[in-house]
Scaffold this motif. Structure first.
Motif, PDB file in Angstrom:
ATOM      1  N   ARG A  56       0.827  -1.209   0.000  1.00 61.70           N
ATOM      2  CA  ARG A  56       0.000   0.000   0.000  1.00 61.70           C
ATOM      3  C   ARG A  56       0.858   1.255   0.000  1.00 61.70           C
ATOM      4  NH1 ARG A  56      -3.890  -0.831   5.015  1.00 61.70           N
ATOM      5  NH2 ARG A  56      -1.867  -1.131   6.022  1.00 61.70           N
ATOM      6  N   SER A  59       0.560   7.070   2.070  1.00 62.94           N
ATOM      7  CA  SER A  59      -0.612   7.830   2.512  1.00 62.94           C
ATOM      8  C   SER A  59      -1.630   6.931   3.207  1.00 62.94           C
ATOM      9  CB  SER A  59      -1.268   8.538   1.317  1.00 62.94           C
ATOM     10  OG  SER A  59      -1.610   7.621   0.303  1.00 62.94           O
ATOM     11  N   GLU A  60      -1.848   5.739   2.684  1.00 68.27           N
ATOM     12  CA  GLU A  60      -2.800   4.800   3.298  1.00 68.27           C
ATOM     13  C   GLU A  60      -2.255   4.242   4.599  1.00 68.27           C
ATOM     14  OE1 GLU A  60      -5.107   0.678   1.993  1.00 68.27           O
ATOM     15  OE2 GLU A  60      -4.333   2.037   0.448  1.00 68.27           O
ATOM     16  N   GLU A  64      -3.977   4.563   8.454  1.00 66.35           N
ATOM     17  CA  GLU A  64      -4.270   3.391   9.277  1.00 66.35           C
ATOM     18  C   GLU A  64      -3.431   3.399  10.548  1.00 66.35           C
ATOM     19  OE1 GLU A  64      -4.172  -1.476   9.211  1.00 66.35           O
ATOM     20  OE2 GLU A  64      -4.426  -0.408   7.314  1.00 66.35           O
ATOM     21  N   VAL A 156      -2.457  10.576  -3.659  1.00 66.97           N
ATOM     22  CA  VAL A 156      -3.582   9.833  -3.082  1.00 66.97           C
ATOM     23  C   VAL A 156      -4.461   9.286  -4.204  1.00 66.97           C
ATOM     24  CG1 VAL A 156      -5.422   9.880  -1.360  1.00 66.97           C
ATOM     25  CG2 VAL A 156      -3.438  11.356  -1.096  1.00 66.97           C
TER      26      VAL A 156
END
Length: 251
Positions: A56, A59-60, A64, A156
């Motif tokens: 991933r 940014s992700e 999280e 993103v």
């Protein structure tokens, strides 16, 4: 004595995009330290748990990580975290070669693909751009990469969309449309395979990361290799998947 003129360079008509982490290099220890410092700077708290990468983008992972550590994400968290992550990673770049490693065959695979006619190589990575440059430069791999046309973790977009963004950047720079017949993605996760299938690229998967050979095949990779340790196999696959089974070399 007159020398014959050099042959003209072949026009760029093939795009090879590489994932970085666990495909070309493994710098997990340094990356985690940089994440921990960035988290502390942004939140004022120590990092307890870092979200797994799993192919991933940064940014992700950042969003999280904030959530699993009980932090409600605010509008300024992502840009501040990305800036702090870049600064923290740059401060640790001298540790990359000593505390990280280059994946087997990575240097020879990049060099071999670079010798194919009409090929430009870049990256499609979850890593933010500055850190991507540091990771590859630490192992002498950056000279093969055109970072201008890559896709990076601060953008993103879903990874499949990011692949298309990279193709658009390559088109703008080299004046050629890059599609599934002329683009190859090389990566180690099922997310990479899914991005290639959706975004429009051929896919060479390497089982050097956390996705198994069976998972990569089931996701739809065109070819699955155990790693990059046989560079000639990588070069031949890139040539075949871009319609050049002879694998003509530049020069």
């Amino acid at each position: 004595m007159r020398h014959p003129p050099s042959p003209p360079e072949a026009p760029i008509n093939r795009l090879v995009l590489w994932n970085i982490d666990l495909t070309l290099v493994d710098v997990t220890i340094v990356a985690r330290d940089a994440y921990a410092e960035a988290f502390r700077q942004v939140t004022g708290r120590p990092l307890v748990k870092l979200a797994p990468a799993l192919g991933r983008p940064d940014s992700e992972i950042i969003f999280e990580t904030l959530a699993i550590n009980g932090v409600d994400a605010q509008d300024d968290h992502l840009p501040r975290f990305i800036e702090a992550l870049g600064t923290g990673f740059a401060a640790r770049r001298d540790r990359l070669a000593t505390q990280g490693r280059m994946m087997p065959g990575a240097a020879d695979a990049l060099a071999g693909v670079a010798r194919l006619r009409g090929v430009v190589q870049s990256v499609l990575t979850g890593t933010i751009k500055g850190n991507a440059v540091h990771k590859l430069a630490a192992f002498g791999l950056s000279r093969h990469i055109d970072f201008e046309v890559g896709g990076y973790g601060e953008e993103v977009y879903p990874k499949a969309t990011l692949l298309q963004v990279a193709q658009s950047r390559a088109k703008a720079k080299y004046g050629r449309v890059f599609d599934q017949s002329s683009t190859v993605l090389i990566g180690d996760s099922t997310r990479d395979v899914q991005a290639a299938r959706i975004g429009g690229a051929a896919m060479i998967a390497v089982a050097s990361g956390r996705s198994t050979d069976a998972e990569l095949r089931a996701a739809g990779a065109d070819l699955v290799l155990p790693d990059l340790a046989n560079p000639s196999e990588v070069v031949a696959a890139v040539a075949r998947l871009t319609g050049d089974p002879t694998g003509r070399l530049a020069g």
